[in-house]
Motif scaffolding. Structure first.
Motif, PDB file in Angstrom:
ATOM      1  N   PRO A  94       0.683  -1.498  -0.125  1.00  0.00           N
ATOM      2  CA  PRO A  94      -0.004   0.246  -0.199  1.00  0.00           C
ATOM      3  C   PRO A  94       0.859   1.240   0.196  1.00  0.00           C
ATOM      4  O   PRO A  94       1.894   0.848   1.149  1.00  0.00           O
ATOM      5  CB  PRO A  94      -0.576   0.323   1.460  1.00  0.00           C
ATOM      6  N   ASP A  95       0.891   1.789  -0.481  1.00  0.00           N
ATOM      7  CA  ASP A  95       1.236   3.691  -0.901  1.00  0.00           C
ATOM      8  C   ASP A  95       1.064   4.229   0.670  1.00  0.00           C
ATOM      9  O   ASP A  95       2.078   5.542   0.635  1.00  0.00           O
ATOM     10  CB  ASP A  95       0.446   4.720  -2.045  1.00  0.00           C
ATOM     11  N   THR A  96       0.539   3.918   1.509  1.00  0.00           N
ATOM     12  CA  THR A  96       0.451   4.804   2.680  1.00  0.00           C
ATOM     13  C   THR A  96       1.599   3.468   3.504  1.00  0.00           C
ATOM     14  O   THR A  96       1.814   4.806   4.968  1.00  0.00           O
ATOM     15  CB  THR A  96      -1.032   4.205   3.538  1.00  0.00           C
ATOM     16  N   LEU A  97       2.181   2.735   3.080  1.00  0.00           N
ATOM     17  CA  LEU A  97       3.204   3.118   4.306  1.00  0.00           C
ATOM     18  C   LEU A  97       4.715   3.303   3.581  1.00  0.00           C
ATOM     19  O   LEU A  97       4.840   3.323   2.470  1.00  0.00           O
ATOM     20  CB  LEU A  97       3.944   1.571   4.136  1.00  0.00           C
ATOM     21  N   ASP A  98       5.678   4.001   5.080  1.00  0.00           N
ATOM     22  CA  ASP A  98       6.422   4.667   4.167  1.00  0.00           C
ATOM     23  C   ASP A  98       7.985   3.424   4.165  1.00  0.00           C
ATOM     24  O   ASP A  98       7.916   2.377   4.198  1.00  0.00           O
ATOM     25  CB  ASP A  98       6.939   5.422   5.217  1.00  0.00           C
ATOM     26  N   THR A  99       9.351   3.911   3.520  1.00  0.00           N
ATOM     27  CA  THR A  99       9.426   2.608   3.653  1.00  0.00           C
ATOM     28  C   THR A  99      10.074   2.002   4.558  1.00  0.00           C
ATOM     29  O   THR A  99      10.266   0.709   4.137  1.00  0.00           O
ATOM     30  CB  THR A  99      10.987   3.647   3.584  1.00  0.00           C
ATOM     31  N   GLU A 100      10.136   2.178   6.483  1.00  0.00           N
ATOM     32  CA  GLU A 100      10.437   1.306   7.044  1.00  0.00           C
ATOM     33  C   GLU A 100       9.116   0.206   7.303  1.00  0.00           C
ATOM     34  O   GLU A 100       9.808  -0.547   7.537  1.00  0.00           O
ATOM     35  CB  GLU A 100      11.267   2.146   7.939  1.00  0.00           C
ATOM     36  N   ALA A 101       8.009   1.089   7.567  1.00  0.00           N
ATOM     37  CA  ALA A 101       7.385   0.090   7.398  1.00  0.00           C
ATOM     38  C   ALA A 101       6.673  -0.706   6.501  1.00  0.00           C
ATOM     39  O   ALA A 101       6.561  -2.155   6.267  1.00  0.00           O
ATOM     40  CB  ALA A 101       5.929   0.536   7.327  1.00  0.00           C
ATOM     41  N   ARG A 102       7.621  -0.842   4.882  1.00  0.00           N
ATOM     42  CA  ARG A 102       7.667  -2.217   3.777  1.00  0.00           C
ATOM     43  C   ARG A 102       8.670  -2.643   4.091  1.00  0.00           C
ATOM     44  O   ARG A 102       8.150  -4.027   3.856  1.00  0.00           O
ATOM     45  CB  ARG A 102       7.479  -0.734   2.694  1.00  0.00           C
ATOM     46  N   LEU A 103       9.966  -2.407   5.230  1.00  0.00           N
ATOM     47  CA  LEU A 103      10.630  -3.092   5.104  1.00  0.00           C
ATOM     48  C   LEU A 103      10.217  -4.337   6.426  1.00  0.00           C
ATOM     49  O   LEU A 103      10.522  -5.107   6.133  1.00  0.00           O
ATOM     50  CB  LEU A 103      11.891  -2.324   4.944  1.00  0.00           C
ATOM     51  N   SER A 104       9.591  -3.649   7.339  1.00  0.00           N
ATOM     52  CA  SER A 104       8.882  -4.522   8.408  1.00  0.00           C
ATOM     53  C   SER A 104       8.047  -5.519   7.630  1.00  0.00           C
ATOM     54  O   SER A 104       7.614  -6.813   8.191  1.00  0.00           O
ATOM     55  CB  SER A 104       8.527  -4.366   9.039  1.00  0.00           C
ATOM     56  N   ARG A 105       7.597  -5.573   6.355  1.00  0.00           N
ATOM     57  CA  ARG A 105       6.295  -5.842   6.130  1.00  0.00           C
ATOM     58  C   ARG A 105       6.911  -6.980   5.319  1.00  0.00           C
ATOM     59  O   ARG A 105       6.764  -8.473   5.221  1.00  0.00           O
ATOM     60  CB  ARG A 105       4.954  -4.953   5.683  1.00  0.00           C
ATOM     61  N   LEU A 106       7.845  -6.899   4.435  1.00  0.00           N
ATOM     62  CA  LEU A 106       8.555  -7.666   3.683  1.00  0.00           C
ATOM     63  C   LEU A 106       9.236  -8.527   4.627  1.00  0.00           C
ATOM     64  O   LEU A 106       9.427  -9.520   3.896  1.00  0.00           O
ATOM     65  CB  LEU A 106       9.000  -7.023   2.685  1.00  0.00           C
ATOM     66  N   THR A 107       9.443  -7.964   5.814  1.00  0.00           N
ATOM     67  CA  THR A 107      10.482  -9.460   6.558  1.00  0.00           C
ATOM     68  C   THR A 107       9.982 -10.065   7.238  1.00  0.00           C
ATOM     69  O   THR A 107      10.084 -11.268   7.511  1.00  0.00           O
ATOM     70  CB  THR A 107      11.414  -8.094   7.504  1.00  0.00           C
ATOM     71  N   ARG A 108       8.449 -10.008   8.183  1.00  0.00           N
ATOM     72  CA  ARG A 108       7.301 -10.635   8.202  1.00  0.00           C
ATOM     73  C   ARG A 108       7.097 -11.740   7.278  1.00  0.00           C
ATOM     74  O   ARG A 108       7.118 -12.847   7.503  1.00  0.00           O
ATOM     75  CB  ARG A 108       6.224  -9.798   8.107  1.00  0.00           C
ATOM     76  N   TRP A 109       6.864 -11.346   5.671  1.00  0.00           N
ATOM     77  CA  TRP A 109       6.464 -12.756   4.466  1.00  0.00           C
ATOM     78  C   TRP A 109       7.856 -13.692   4.463  1.00  0.00           C
ATOM     79  O   TRP A 109       7.576 -14.821   4.383  1.00  0.00           O
ATOM     80  CB  TRP A 109       6.292 -11.819   3.301  1.00  0.00           C
ATOM     81  N   VAL A 110       8.869 -12.843   4.199  1.00  0.00           N
ATOM     82  CA  VAL A 110       9.921 -13.729   3.967  1.00  0.00           C
ATOM     83  C   VAL A 110      10.515 -14.533   5.805  1.00  0.00           C
ATOM     84  O   VAL A 110      10.749 -15.922   5.123  1.00  0.00           O
ATOM     85  CB  VAL A 110      11.512 -12.395   4.112  1.00  0.00           C
ATOM     86  N   VAL A 111      10.577 -13.788   6.451  1.00  0.00           N
ATOM     87  CA  VAL A 111      10.377 -15.061   7.445  1.00  0.00           C
ATOM     88  C   VAL A 111       9.397 -16.068   7.910  1.00  0.00           C
ATOM     89  O   VAL A 111       9.562 -16.989   8.159  1.00  0.00           O
ATOM     90  CB  VAL A 111      10.447 -14.119   9.190  1.00  0.00           C
ATOM     91  N   ASP A 112       8.130 -15.615   7.564  1.00  0.00           N
ATOM     92  CA  ASP A 112       6.850 -16.660   7.821  1.00  0.00           C
ATOM     93  C   ASP A 112       7.357 -17.397   6.195  1.00  0.00           C
ATOM     94  O   ASP A 112       7.159 -18.841   6.651  1.00  0.00           O
ATOM     95  CB  ASP A 112       5.327 -15.893   7.659  1.00  0.00           C
TER      96      ASP A 112
END
Length: 321
Positions: A261-279
């Protein structure tokens, strides 16, 4: 900032410490410094008072006791200095962690002079480890510090010191090892399920759950659709609850930066992608990570996971090292 700059300047001037030193680091004579502790200063003041009393009252036994204790003090200084002399510090490996976790740095203390070393303290900015070092042995020491930002984290300023044998003096050495650990982005706690490869995602739709298999109930999220609401459970508990669905295990995941989503800033995007990679790695799912500057995968093993996490940690930084 000013205190850190002053500390580094003192290291460079007084202790001859370079910004980063390659392993192994040997504690040679010119690297070890000795100063009295509070107990040592009190001991010296007591000796001075005893000397004045002996002179004033012409006490032969007072002279003998004063100089005997002074000899003990000088001997303790020599032993404290010798307790560190010749210790070799070599590097081990660091333990990668996520932002907010504790990062571990491992060192090896090598004793090659064939004598026991006692009460050796290894200190960084957050932790102190006290240990003995037997003769002709190697001891592994682990220091930790909290990771406050993603990217490369240096071990920083390390102090090795001892107050052995009597605590009258402090012998110490300072060094900054060339030892770096990668800190991964923080893991988003309540992230939606990742999109599946081959689907068309746009904006918030990338945050929707898979719909193949029912996985259980969980707390409601703002991104949940009405069909995911567990209405029977909500009626029983008066709490918003949603159904969780997962995609089939064989479906490849496509974790794309531009689908977030465009509402996420850079760090929030990285945190979400990190969650998905770990899972995805925990579930042994095949996945591809696509960032604006690179694409990694597909893959599913630990090596692929580490490559993806490292890319997320170094995203946007000038030097990927």
């Amino acid at each position: 900032m000013k205190s850190e700059w002053l500390s580094r300047a003192m290291d460079l001037r007084l202790f001859r410490i370079r910004p980063a030193e390659a392993y192994p680091i040997v504690l040679e004579r010119r690297r070890i410094f000795v100063l009295p502790t509070r107990s040592g200063l009190l001991f010296a003041f007591t000796l001075f008072a005893m000397l004045l009393a002996s002179i004033n009252y012409t006490l032969s036994l007072g002279y003998a006791l004063t100089f005997l204790l002074a000899g003990v003090g000088v001997t303790s200084t020599f032993h404290a200095y010798r307790n560190l002399l010749g210790i070799e510090v070599s590097g081990g490996h660091g333990t990668p962690a996520h932002v907010g976790d504790m990062v571990g740095f491992e060192f090896s203390l090598n004793e090659k002079a064939r004598r026991d070393r006692f009460a050796i303290s290894v200190i960084n900015s957050e932790e102190t480890v006290v240990t003995d070092l037997p003769a002709s042995s190697t001891l592994h020491v682990r220091l930790t510090c909290r990771a406050i930002r993603r990217g490369p984290l240096d071990a920083g300023r390390i102090v090795i010191e001892t107050h052995f044998p009597l605590g009258l003096v402090r012998a110490w050495s300072v060094f900054t090892p060339d030892h770096t650990v990668i800190v991964y982005p923080a893991i988003e706690r309540e992230a939606p399920s990742p999109p599946r490869g081959g689907e068309d995602h746009d904006g918030e739709s990338s945050a929707s759950e898979g719909s193949d298999d029912f996985a259980g109930l969980r707390g409601h999220r703002d991104t949940d659709s009405p069909r995911q609401m567990a209405w029977k459970a909500i009626a029983r508990t008066d709490t918003l609850i949603s159904k969780s669905f997962t995609a089939s295990a064989g479906q490849q995941l496509d974790l794309r930066w531009f689908d977030l989503p465009d509402t996420l800033d850079t760090e929030a995007r990285l945190s979400r992608l990190t969650r998905w990679v770990v899972d995805a790695a925990a579930q042994a799912r095949e996945y591809t990570l696509t960032l604006p500057d690179q694409s990694i995968g597909p893959g599913h093993d630990a090596t692929h996971r580490d490559r993806c996490l490292a890319a997320l940690a170094l995203f946007g930084m000038s030097a990927h090292s």
